[in-house]
Design a protein around this motif. Structure first.
Motif, PDB file in Angstrom:
ATOM      1  N   TYR A 176      37.074 -14.260  38.124  1.00 22.21           N
ATOM      2  CA  TYR A 176      37.252 -13.720  36.774  1.00 22.21           C
ATOM      3  C   TYR A 176      38.732 -13.511  36.471  1.00 22.21           C
ATOM      4  N   GLN A 177      39.454 -12.903  37.405  1.00 21.69           N
ATOM      5  CA  GLN A 177      40.867 -12.598  37.185  1.00 21.69           C
ATOM      6  C   GLN A 177      41.685 -13.854  36.875  1.00 21.69           C
ATOM      7  N   ARG A 178      41.428 -14.929  37.611  1.00 20.36           N
ATOM      8  CA  ARG A 178      42.235 -16.135  37.433  1.00 20.36           C
ATOM      9  C   ARG A 178      41.959 -16.811  36.090  1.00 20.36           C
ATOM     10  N   HIS A 179      40.860 -16.457  35.437  1.00 18.76           N
ATOM     11  CA  HIS A 179      40.530 -17.036  34.135  1.00 18.76           C
ATOM     12  C   HIS A 179      40.976 -16.158  32.966  1.00 18.76           C
ATOM     13  N   ILE A 180      41.503 -14.976  33.241  1.00 16.91           N
ATOM     14  CA  ILE A 180      41.972 -14.126  32.146  1.00 16.91           C
ATOM     15  C   ILE A 180      43.088 -14.803  31.353  1.00 16.91           C
ATOM     16  N   PRO A 181      44.115 -15.390  31.995  1.00 18.65           N
ATOM     17  CA  PRO A 181      45.134 -16.077  31.200  1.00 18.65           C
ATOM     18  C   PRO A 181      44.582 -17.284  30.440  1.00 18.65           C
ATOM     19  N   VAL A 182      43.546 -17.904  30.967  1.00 15.10           N
ATOM     20  CA  VAL A 182      42.935 -19.050  30.290  1.00 15.10           C
ATOM     21  C   VAL A 182      42.288 -18.601  28.985  1.00 15.10           C
ATOM     22  N   LYS A 183      41.497 -17.548  29.046  1.00 17.60           N
ATOM     23  CA  LYS A 183      40.844 -17.079  27.825  1.00 17.60           C
ATOM     24  C   LYS A 183      41.875 -16.529  26.848  1.00 17.60           C
TER      25      LYS A 183
ATOM     26  N   TRP B 280      50.371 -11.524  21.908  1.00 19.70           N
ATOM     27  CA  TRP B 280      49.284 -11.906  22.821  1.00 19.70           C
ATOM     28  C   TRP B 280      49.805 -12.654  24.040  1.00 19.70           C
ATOM     29  N   LEU B 281      50.938 -13.357  23.860  1.00 18.38           N
ATOM     30  CA  LEU B 281      51.530 -14.088  24.981  1.00 18.38           C
ATOM     31  C   LEU B 281      51.854 -13.158  26.142  1.00 18.38           C
ATOM     32  N   ARG B 282      52.220 -11.926  25.838  1.00 18.89           N
ATOM     33  CA  ARG B 282      52.544 -10.972  26.892  1.00 18.89           C
ATOM     34  C   ARG B 282      51.372 -10.775  27.857  1.00 18.89           C
ATOM     35  N   ARG B 283      50.152 -10.886  27.354  1.00 17.53           N
ATOM     36  CA  ARG B 283      48.985 -10.731  28.228  1.00 17.53           C
ATOM     37  C   ARG B 283      48.939 -11.850  29.269  1.00 17.53           C
ATOM     38  N   ILE B 284      49.276 -13.041  28.838  1.00 18.60           N
ATOM     39  CA  ILE B 284      49.297 -14.164  29.778  1.00 18.60           C
ATOM     40  C   ILE B 284      50.379 -13.947  30.826  1.00 18.60           C
ATOM     41  N   VAL B 285      51.550 -13.515  30.380  1.00 16.36           N
ATOM     42  CA  VAL B 285      52.645 -13.239  31.303  1.00 16.36           C
ATOM     43  C   VAL B 285      52.277 -12.111  32.266  1.00 16.36           C
ATOM     44  N   ASP B 286      51.563 -11.110  31.770  1.00 17.87           N
ATOM     45  CA  ASP B 286      51.149 -10.002  32.635  1.00 17.87           C
ATOM     46  C   ASP B 286      50.358 -10.507  33.835  1.00 17.87           C
ATOM     47  N   HIS B 287      49.544 -11.535  33.634  1.00 17.32           N
ATOM     48  CA  HIS B 287      48.696 -12.031  34.723  1.00 17.32           C
ATOM     49  C   HIS B 287      49.334 -13.177  35.496  1.00 17.32           C
ATOM     50  N   ASP B 288      50.036 -14.066  34.795  1.00 15.85           N
ATOM     51  CA  ASP B 288      50.656 -15.204  35.484  1.00 15.85           C
ATOM     52  C   ASP B 288      52.036 -14.884  36.033  1.00 15.85           C
TER      53      ASP B 288
END
Length: 244
Positions: free
Chosen positions: A65-72, A89-97
């Protein structure tokens, strides 16, 4: 004898949007009453009743699930026409990647796995991911791919309850699972602040966009769906092995 027609109050009421406080209350009620902290597996985790094998099984499957958070989140970002929204919203992707290798929420989850005795390469391989977990995660990703921006953002509002469960989880791991190294809890600690920030931003968007009763109801249904995704994930993990 004449009769007075009965007014269809239900149909008429459905044409009227809820007030903003009532709408927010309904969203928060879903995020509270249907959140997966009430699931038996999470209850047992926080009570210290999980075996090491059960905890490792959860970590491995939750990583899917965690690895798909940036995908969604990338799918949601692509729906925005406003550059300011995309930057937010991009910040959310950066937070995880992360900005570079070795940073971000995915890396912190891998370190949690290592602290629990799991190999990161095996986590990336997804060999231990259960069919029910794959189905739940695929369902959520496709929901964000296919539904409206309102519904996709509303589904993220499980974050309203995330800070609370993270605080509970940190205390539970420190007290009941001391064999997991302290560094492994970094993901949980980071998500307390990030979850509060992300949920506030998403709630503001949902309240701004959902102007009709129909839109409000779709937002509530989207959040309920996301709660079902998280619940189904735990159903799969909890049902895949014998309890101690």
């Amino acid at each position: 004898m004449t009769t007075t027609p009965v007014r269809d109050t239900t149909a008429q009421d459905r044409q009227n949007p809820w007030s903003r406080p009532e709408f927010e209350e309904r969203l928060r009620d879903i995020a509270t009453t249907r959140y997966h902290d009430r699931h038996a597996f999470n209850v047992r985790m926080h009570e210290g009743a999980l075996t090491p094998a059960e905890l490792r099984r959860w970590i491995a499957n939750r990583f899917h699930y965690q690895r798909h958070i940036p995908v969604k989140d990338a799918l949601i970002l692509a729906k925005f026409g406003d550059p300011a929204l995309r930057r937010m919203w991009l910040r959310r992707i950066v937070d995880h990647d992360g900005v570079r290798e070795g940073e971000g929420g995915i890396e912190r989850w891998l370190r949690l796995g290592e602290a629990a005795g799991l190999d990161r390469e095996r986590l990336w391989s997804a060999e231990d991911v259960l069919p029910g977990v794959r189905l739940a995660v695929d369902g959520y990703v496709n929901f964000c791919r296919l539904r409206s921006p309102l519904e996709a953002v509303a589904a993220s509002l499980t974050e309203l309850s995330a800070p609370g469960i993270m605080r509970t989880r940190i205390a539970a791991f420190e007290h009941h699972y001391p064999w997991i190294e302290e560094e492994g809890l970094a993901y949980f600690r980071t998500r307390v602040e990030q979850g509060s920030r992300d949920s506030a931003e998403a709630l503001a968007l949902v309240e701004r966009w959902a102007l009709t009763r129909e839109e409000q109801e779709r937002a509530v249904a989207a959040l309920a769906f996301k709660c079902d995704v998280l619940w189904s994930l735990l159903d799969a993990v909890d049902g895949s092995g014998e309890r101690p």
